[in-house]
Scaffold this active site. Structure first.
Site: not given
Length: 305
Positions: A49, A136, A164
């Site tokens: 992001t 992740y 994650k």
């Protein structure tokens, strides 16, 4: 080692840019402080992001330094993953030197290593950097799933403290949670639309895109679920659902950068090859945000996180 910081609401921060595409550190600092004031449990700069793919190594470190300096009492979890193990090591070491409290490591992308290669990659970073680290798994971006057996094997490392999970596979996520219950290991959602279902099966929080825009509501939803108030959590989940959908109509972080602009938190600038949100989706996003603005935000602090 630093205590495990992977719980509660952890906004995946947007990196704001100036008109010339340089980093707007003043806005970045303001965003970090706004989110801390809203009650988030940690901050995650320079992840997907935060447009990590278009930042230089020096810019990565500068962003981490700005966020660390801006906040007083929340951990900063720096995105330091790469498809090059040496590069991930360098970024992780530099983030640690910059004051990060934890690391977020996307699995190697494009070159698609086998599961043993993933294990060796993650162990190399965990052996070298004494910070809690969050694996992740996001196969839609990397082209490779980090399988449950791989996560479970890595969970035994003292510096690998969580996952994650953004695979969209609740069966696999549930298996990881089940098989790591005896480890000091947590699972957090990496998919805003699945945060509530994941919390219901034992996840400890979320690395959230939506929390950039609606931190109070996101904190209230996650807090309600973690305290067992699923009726309230469901109501807040459905309240946030139109925004969640709107923030993923185009590639993240294109829509969230526009949402931050609409809310007055940043310029609507993303670095090439990303492009500004299309006009059609801008109008839809503005309408969703206007609906949220018209709803009373009272009693959001009721849920204990």
């Amino acid at each position: 080692m630093t205590p495990n910081p992977f719980h509660g609401v952890l906004p995946a921060m947007v990196t704001p840019f100036n008109e010339d595409e340089s980093i707007d550190h003043d806005q970045l600092r303001a965003d970090a402080q706004r989110l801390e004031t809203a009650g988030v449990d940690g901050l995650v700069p320079v992840g997907s992001t935060g447009e990590s793919a278009t930042l230089s190594h020096d810019e990565h470190v500068e962003v981490v330094e700005t966020v660390v300096d801006a906040v007083e009492d929340v951990p900063v979890i720096a995105g330091t993953g790469s498809n090059n193990t040496r590069e991930a090591l360098e970024l992780s070491e530099r983030a640690a030197d910059a004051g990060a409290d934890g690391l977020l490591l996307i699995s190697p992308y494009y070159n698609k290593p086998e599961q043993q290669g993933l294990i060796e990659h993650y162990r190399a970073v965990a052996d070298a950097v004494d910070l809690p680290q969050l694996l992740y798994n996001v196969p839609s971006r990397t082209g490779r799933n980090v399988e449950a057996d791989t996560v479970v094997e890595l969970a035994s490392h003292e510096n690998i403290a969580g996952l994650k999970a953004a695979s969209g596979d609740l069966n696999q996520i549930s298996e990881v949670i089940e098989r790591t219950r005896d480890e000091e290991f947590t699972v957090v959602s990496g998919d805003d639309g699945l945060t509530l279902p994941m919390l219901s099966i034992g996840a400890s929080g979320a690395v959230s895109v939506v929390a950039n825009v609606e931190p109070e509501r996101t904190c209230a939803m996650v807090g309600a679920a973690l305290s067992g108030d699923y009726e309230r959590a469901r109501a807040l989940h459905h309240e946030l659902a139109p925004l969640t959908r709107a923030l993923f109509t185009e590639t993240n972080p294109i829509p969230v950068a526009e949402a931050m602009h609409i809310r007055g938190h940043a310029k609507p600038i993303v670095r090439s090859p990303l492009t500004r949100l299309s006009e059609e989706h801008r109008d839809e996003l503005a309408a969703v945000l206007a609906d949220l603005d018209s709803e009373p935000a009272a009693d959001l602090a009721e849920a204990d996180r």
